[in-house]
Design a protein around this motif. Sequence first.
Motif, PDB file in Angstrom:
ATOM      1  N   THR A 321      -5.883   8.829  -3.817  1.00 49.30           N
ATOM      2  CA  THR A 321      -4.684   9.427  -3.221  1.00 49.30           C
ATOM      3  C   THR A 321      -3.884   8.345  -2.519  1.00 49.30           C
ATOM      4  OG1 THR A 321      -5.829  11.535  -2.883  1.00 49.30           O
ATOM      5  CG2 THR A 321      -3.839  11.150  -1.594  1.00 49.30           C
ATOM      6  N   LYS A 322      -2.566   8.425  -2.659  1.00 48.14           N
ATOM      7  CA  LYS A 322      -1.671   7.510  -1.949  1.00 48.14           C
ATOM      8  C   LYS A 322      -0.401   8.254  -1.567  1.00 48.14           C
ATOM      9  CE  LYS A 322      -0.166   3.651  -0.212  1.00 48.14           C
ATOM     10  NZ  LYS A 322      -0.790   3.098   1.001  1.00 48.14           N
ATOM     11  N   ALA A 323      -0.028   8.170  -0.293  1.00 50.28           N
ATOM     12  CA  ALA A 323       1.179   8.837   0.193  1.00 50.28           C
ATOM     13  C   ALA A 323       2.047   7.832   0.935  1.00 50.28           C
ATOM     14  CB  ALA A 323       0.820  10.010   1.104  1.00 50.28           C
ATOM     15  N   PHE A 324       3.351   8.119   0.979  1.00 50.00           N
ATOM     16  CA  PHE A 324       4.307   7.241   1.654  1.00 50.00           C
ATOM     17  C   PHE A 324       5.188   8.075   2.579  1.00 50.00           C
ATOM     18  CE2 PHE A 324       3.465   5.327  -2.474  1.00 50.00           C
ATOM     19  CZ  PHE A 324       3.174   4.008  -2.135  1.00 50.00           C
ATOM     20  N   LEU A 325       5.576   7.470   3.682  1.00 46.13           N
ATOM     21  CA  LEU A 325       6.617   8.060   4.513  1.00 46.13           C
ATOM     22  C   LEU A 325       7.976   7.699   3.931  1.00 46.13           C
ATOM     23  CD1 LEU A 325       5.374   7.331   8.123  1.00 46.13           C
ATOM     24  CD2 LEU A 325       5.719   9.592   7.124  1.00 46.13           C
ATOM     25  N   PRO A 326       8.952   8.605   3.974  1.00 44.22           N
ATOM     26  CA  PRO A 326      10.314   8.214   3.599  1.00 44.22           C
ATOM     27  C   PRO A 326      10.754   7.013   4.424  1.00 44.22           C
ATOM     28  CG  PRO A 326      10.170  10.588   3.851  1.00 44.22           C
ATOM     29  CD  PRO A 326       8.854  10.028   4.313  1.00 44.22           C
ATOM     30  N   VAL A 370       0.004   3.951  -9.342  1.00 45.88           N
ATOM     31  CA  VAL A 370      -1.367   3.765  -9.830  1.00 45.88           C
ATOM     32  C   VAL A 370      -1.583   2.313 -10.251  1.00 45.88           C
ATOM     33  CG1 VAL A 370      -2.977   4.348 -11.698  1.00 45.88           C
ATOM     34  CG2 VAL A 370      -1.745   6.159 -10.519  1.00 45.88           C
ATOM     35  N   GLY A 371      -0.597   1.736 -10.959  1.00 48.75           N
ATOM     36  CA  GLY A 371      -0.708   0.346 -11.379  1.00 48.75           C
ATOM     37  C   GLY A 371      -0.822  -0.599 -10.194  1.00 48.75           C
ATOM     38  N   LYS A 372      -0.039  -0.361  -9.149  1.00 44.40           N
ATOM     39  CA  LYS A 372      -0.085  -1.219  -7.964  1.00 44.40           C
ATOM     40  C   LYS A 372      -1.404  -1.058  -7.209  1.00 44.40           C
ATOM     41  CE  LYS A 372       4.911  -1.510  -7.229  1.00 44.40           C
ATOM     42  NZ  LYS A 372       6.048  -1.166  -6.341  1.00 44.40           N
ATOM     43  N   LEU A 373      -1.969   0.143  -7.227  1.00 45.02           N
ATOM     44  CA  LEU A 373      -3.275   0.341  -6.600  1.00 45.02           C
ATOM     45  C   LEU A 373      -4.358  -0.443  -7.335  1.00 45.02           C
ATOM     46  CD1 LEU A 373      -3.070   4.192  -5.916  1.00 45.02           C
ATOM     47  CD2 LEU A 373      -3.145   2.404  -4.170  1.00 45.02           C
ATOM     48  N   LEU A 374      -4.232  -0.523  -8.659  1.00 42.15           N
ATOM     49  CA  LEU A 374      -5.255  -1.205  -9.455  1.00 42.15           C
ATOM     50  C   LEU A 374      -5.258  -2.711  -9.217  1.00 42.15           C
ATOM     51  CD1 LEU A 374      -4.964   0.748 -12.827  1.00 42.15           C
ATOM     52  CD2 LEU A 374      -6.938   0.695 -11.311  1.00 42.15           C
ATOM     53  N   ALA A 377      -2.035  -4.254  -4.887  1.00 37.46           N
ATOM     54  CA  ALA A 377      -0.750  -4.447  -4.230  1.00 37.46           C
ATOM     55  C   ALA A 377      -0.527  -3.359  -3.190  1.00 37.46           C
ATOM     56  CB  ALA A 377       0.382  -4.436  -5.253  1.00 37.46           C
ATOM     57  N   LEU A 378      -1.218  -2.222  -3.349  1.00 40.14           N
ATOM     58  CA  LEU A 378      -1.217  -1.133  -2.383  1.00 40.14           C
ATOM     59  C   LEU A 378      -2.662  -0.755  -2.086  1.00 40.14           C
ATOM     60  CD1 LEU A 378       1.560   1.196  -3.894  1.00 40.14           C
ATOM     61  CD2 LEU A 378       1.795  -0.286  -1.894  1.00 40.14           C
ATOM     62  N   GLY A 397     -10.373  -1.309  -3.649  1.00 38.15           N
ATOM     63  CA  GLY A 397      -9.750  -0.963  -2.374  1.00 38.15           C
ATOM     64  C   GLY A 397     -10.431  -1.587  -1.167  1.00 38.15           C
ATOM     65  N   GLU A 398     -11.692  -2.010  -1.323  1.00 35.52           N
ATOM     66  CA  GLU A 398     -12.438  -2.561  -0.188  1.00 35.52           C
ATOM     67  C   GLU A 398     -12.611  -4.070  -0.265  1.00 35.52           C
ATOM     68  OE1 GLU A 398     -13.362  -0.758   2.330  1.00 35.52           O
ATOM     69  OE2 GLU A 398     -12.682   1.145   1.472  1.00 35.52           O
TER      70      GLU A 398
END
Length: 641
Positions: A321-326, A370-374, A377-378, A397-398
């Motif tokens: 899961t990944k969320a962003f604030l405006p 999803v690509g940036k998580l892999l 980058a995020l 992620g760790e």
Amino acid sequence: MDSLQNQPHDLLRVEGLKVAFPLLRGELTAVDGASLRVLPGKITALVGESGSGKSMTGQTIMGLQPVQAMVSGRVLFDIGKAEPLDLLGLPRDGRMIRAIRGDRIGMIFQEPMTSFSPLHTIGNQLSEALRLHRPMSRSEARERCETMLARVGFPHPGRVFDLYPFELSGGMRQRAMIAMAAICGPSLLIADEPTTALDVTIQAQILALIRDLQQERGLAVLLITHDLGVVANLADEIVVMHRGQVMEAGPTAEIFRNPQHPYLRGLMQAVPVLGAKGRVRLRPLREIPAQGILELARMSQQPVAMRAPGARPLVSLRDVTKAFLPRHQSWSLISSNAEPVTAVDGVSLDIFRGECLGLVGESGSGKTTVGKLLVRALQPDSGSIIFDDGHDVVDIGEAEGKALDALRTRIQLIFQDPVSSLSPRMTVGNILSEPLDVHRRGTPAHRRQLVMALLRAIGLSEGAASRFPHSFSGGQRQRIGIARALALAPEFIICDEVVSALDVSVQAQILNLLKDLQKELHLTYMFISHDLGVVNYMADRIAVMWRGKLVEIGPRDLIMEAPVHPYTRALLAAVPVPDPSRPLDIAAARTPTAKAEAHWPAAFREVRGQPVRMADLGGGHLVRMQVLAEPHDLPSRRVVG
């Protein structure tokens, strides 16, 4: 072209147009004696590769060519009148051409983000165009603009009127650009690549909008594009350009049924299409030699035995899961307690060694996130992303420190836009050697040898190493981006919309290169794209994302030929096929996905409080549906197309 020139009722007629630019030694000819016509109330498509002179022709018609351009020929407008206007004979910035530009002739530019002023609201820019040519009060102008914004598909035109361009998505900006081009009721609309880099559903809606405006207002349209699927669905006539010259012209059905010129036949063979036919190797106009790829494979430091395909996933995502604030909320300018926007919502999938997993969906569906998580980058908010090469198991992620540095040599990302991802201040040789320098790979002599091998693998000469990115074409820059990703001999590469803005022949060249590299270097790909024809050509399995969720995943043949989820079916139905006998369902294309969801079968609707799951349909085919749904609630599998 003589038969075209002798027509008495053309709205626009271009005769012997030549556009050249002075160089230190001689001149560069961008348009070389081109002739074409546009009939009243009809759509004429101007087709060709990048650099063929299409856009320069459109700009010259509008009087927007660069100052240093040397122009000759004639551009006759309003030919039905006793004295048609020769637009080239008018002063470049004179009152007459300014009275025609924006009023009698409107233009939709390729990239609305750079065409709109970032400092003015959408309403300011629309009303400026209107008040220049139709003197009226501010309130009347606003009313007319809001009416046009509603016509091009904005549900709340009054709100959009007060927004800035950066506050709209790409598809919404393109709608606003169409509204600005049509606000004064022109008789001719020039559309320069109006759907490039838009996803298939938004593209279908834009095509439907252009068709509706053309039919309602009797507009003539000069459609500049390299997408033959768009041409087959919209155009009445086609003009094919190559190196500034017109190669072939005629009615759309006749051109597609019986193309005469070898160049046009070559373009058609380079287009990836849906179905089994779309999996045959593409035939670009210029193929990249395979010898360089074989040489690079021999120099690869990664043992091939370690990359043999296996049953264990190379990468596994579990409930990510990944969320962003405006943006304004993340800066704490307004409120600190607003709810974040979820970009990736509980995604779980496996990517197996040696395969190409296609990831498709509309803009905003979460594909690029999803690509940036892999590639880290995020950072994911929750869930795990495991990289397992059979020897080491790493949670992406760790990972930290040396483990993260090592991971980044094994996972690489090819970006969508090579212009912004390649440093303009570095030579290509420095760009390719930088990863080797950072990770201290080999001796300086070995690095130089590897840089030359990378250039040969992507079909460039060794002399390219001393040049800067701006001196290359778009396709060549994308190849340089691919070479940079290969420099560290990675195992897993994420390809993020790598061919979305390329013309069909260069696109075929890049796709064949990626396939050859995957075979010889035993690479694993995640191929992110909105172009389902491209995904059909590249992918072994396909995953479909919608609103941050994974809604369907399975083998390519099942997803492409027998999709189950209604969103996947809608994506496939929105793909324009380069065949006039298989027209796009324009009526279905007009319906946004958000409204279409209300008509989905009950088993697939996302209802708050109703649990959902990925139901296994067999053969590795999974689809998102309600837990309580029964098998008979599913629509029968059907072959698409």
